[in-house]
Design an enzyme around this catalytic site. Structure first.
Site, PDB file in Angstrom:
ATOM      1  N   TYR A  59      -1.117  -0.435  11.398  1.00 29.01           N
ATOM      2  CA  TYR A  59      -1.429  -1.069  10.111  1.00 29.01           C
ATOM      3  C   TYR A  59      -0.300  -0.824   9.109  1.00 29.01           C
ATOM      4  CZ  TYR A  59      -3.118  -1.156   5.326  1.00 29.01           C
ATOM      5  OH  TYR A  59      -3.211  -1.358   3.980  1.00 29.01           O
ATOM      6  N   SER A  76       0.836  -1.197   0.000  1.00 29.54           N
ATOM      7  CA  SER A  76       0.000   0.000   0.000  1.00 29.54           C
ATOM      8  C   SER A  76       0.869   1.243   0.000  1.00 29.54           C
ATOM      9  CB  SER A  76      -0.852  -0.028   1.273  1.00 29.54           C
ATOM     10  OG  SER A  76      -1.346   1.254   1.559  1.00 29.54           O
ATOM     11  N   LYS A 126       2.514  -3.445   7.097  1.00 25.80           N
ATOM     12  CA  LYS A 126       2.841  -3.500   5.657  1.00 25.80           C
ATOM     13  C   LYS A 126       4.336  -3.280   5.448  1.00 25.80           C
ATOM     14  CE  LYS A 126      -1.110  -4.294   3.715  1.00 25.80           C
ATOM     15  NZ  LYS A 126      -1.347  -5.607   3.115  1.00 25.80           N
TER      16      LYS A 126
END
Ligand code: UDP
Length: 349
Positions: free
Chosen positions: A156, A132, A160
């Site tokens: 979050y 992302s 990643k």
């Protein structure tokens, strides 16, 4: 571009991006075994996928399985040989990750370690990973190139980034690994038929599902977070990309991975290269739906960037891929889905 004869393992295959990608993989001739733990998806997604796949429906197989479940993963890999894995499975809500960091690290990070161990055991070392643009943190310059500094600003985002770091370490340790990190910008839209789309569980965090619910009369108004940003209309700018374009990007990524023995671990942005503001997106959705989207201007949301859009040259050069759909198409297809299935996959048939 053909994936005829290729067998692809897809994690998180019933999710928003996963489900659209599986259909496009089938269109390009692949066979697909998809897994999902159903934590944020519905069994009915697979029924919709089968309908859309038509005579190719028998080329995909679904197993309910969590990426942390090494035993089931091992059984699947014992029975079948896979040419490549596309790894979508993961939790993805920024706010929730602040409240539940352990769940996020366990599911996203530990789960990926387990998946990689199983892949290594069965000598399947080709991976396309769902990353992302969150790994760029609050970017200082746009468009964002793949060499921009990496920095996560939420648990979050860190999951990643840690996954990306692990893939980079793995590719250094063993040259047989080929890993493409696809850094998505803001995926929206739906299958053009309106029969597949995004179904956020609970109150949507993201802009477009929220706008959709306001247009449907399910929520009174949208809160526009901040109108004092240094942008033309004062609202924040993002690179919205059609989920079908993203799905095509994955097909190109698999083809590239299979064709490039010395790939190592390579990041590629998947965006359109164009930014749109929150007010522009409201307008586009009103145009596509013919509905009024009521909104109120409120304070900025903590942790939001001013403007984010992708540099797309690497994707064009490395993958021969470019987005096709514009923001009006994205809204049109999303409205086709929303008006047909106002309760998403819980809409009575
Ligand atoms: N946004 C908004 N109201 C909402 C949700 C989002 O104004 O209810 C804005 C948000 O501040 C950002 C843009 O819409 O500028 C896209 O937000 P989203 O959460 O969809 O994606 P991200 O922030 O991860 O790019």
């Amino acid at each position: 571009m053909s994936l005829a004869g290729k067998n692809i393992f897809v994690t998180g295959g019933l999710g928003f991006i996963g489900s659209h990608t599986v259909l496009v993989l089938l269109e390009h001739g692949a066979t697909v075994h998809l897994i999902d733990n159903m934590s944020n998806s519905f069994e009915r997604v697979f029924e919709h996928m089968k309908k859309l796949a038509g005579d190719k429906a028998d080329k995909m197989k679904f197993t309910k399985c969590d990426i942390n479940d090494k035993e089931t993963l091992t059984k699947i890999f014992e029975k079948e040989t896979f040419d490549c894995v596309i790894h979508f499975a993961g939790y993805k809500a920024v706010g929730e990750s602040v409240d539940k960091p352990l769940e996020y690290y366990h599911n996203n990070f530990v789960g990926t370690v387990i998946l990689l161990e199983v892949m290594r055991q069965f000598k399947c070392k080709n991976m396309v990973f769902s990353s992302s643009c969150t790994v760029y943190g609050l970017p200082e310059e746009v468009p964002i190139t793949e060499s921009a500094p990496l920095k996560a600003i939420s648990p979050y985002g860190r999951t990643k980034l840690f996954q990306e770091d692990m893939f980079r370490d793995l590719a250094v340790s063993d040259k047989e690994w080929r890993i493409l990190l696809l850094r998505y910008f803001n995926p929206i839209g739906a299958h053009p038929s309106g029969d597949l789309g995004e179904h956020p569980v609970g109150i949507p965090n993201n802009l477009m599902p929220y706008i959709q619910q306001v247009a449907l009369g399910q929520r009174e108004f949208l809160r526009v977070f901040g109108n004092d940003y240094p942008t033309p209309d004062g609202t924040a700018v993002r690179d919205y990309i059609h989920v079908m374009d993203l799905a095509e990007g994955h097909v190109s990524a698999v083809v590239k991975t299979l064709a490039t023995p010395d790939l190592g671990c390579t990041p590629i942005n998947l965006g359109t290269g164009t930014g749109s503001s929150v007010l522009e997106m409201i307008k586009a959705f009103e145009g596509a739906s013919g509905k009024k989207v009521e909104y109120r201007l409120v304070d900025r949301r903590a942790g939001d960037s001013v403007a984010v859009w992708a540099a797309t040259e690497t994707a064009e050069k490395q993958l021969g891929w470019k987005s096709k759909y514009n923001v009006d198409d994205m809204c049109k297809h999303q409205w086709a889905w929303a008006s047909k299935y106002p309760q998403g996959y819980e809409t009575p048939l």
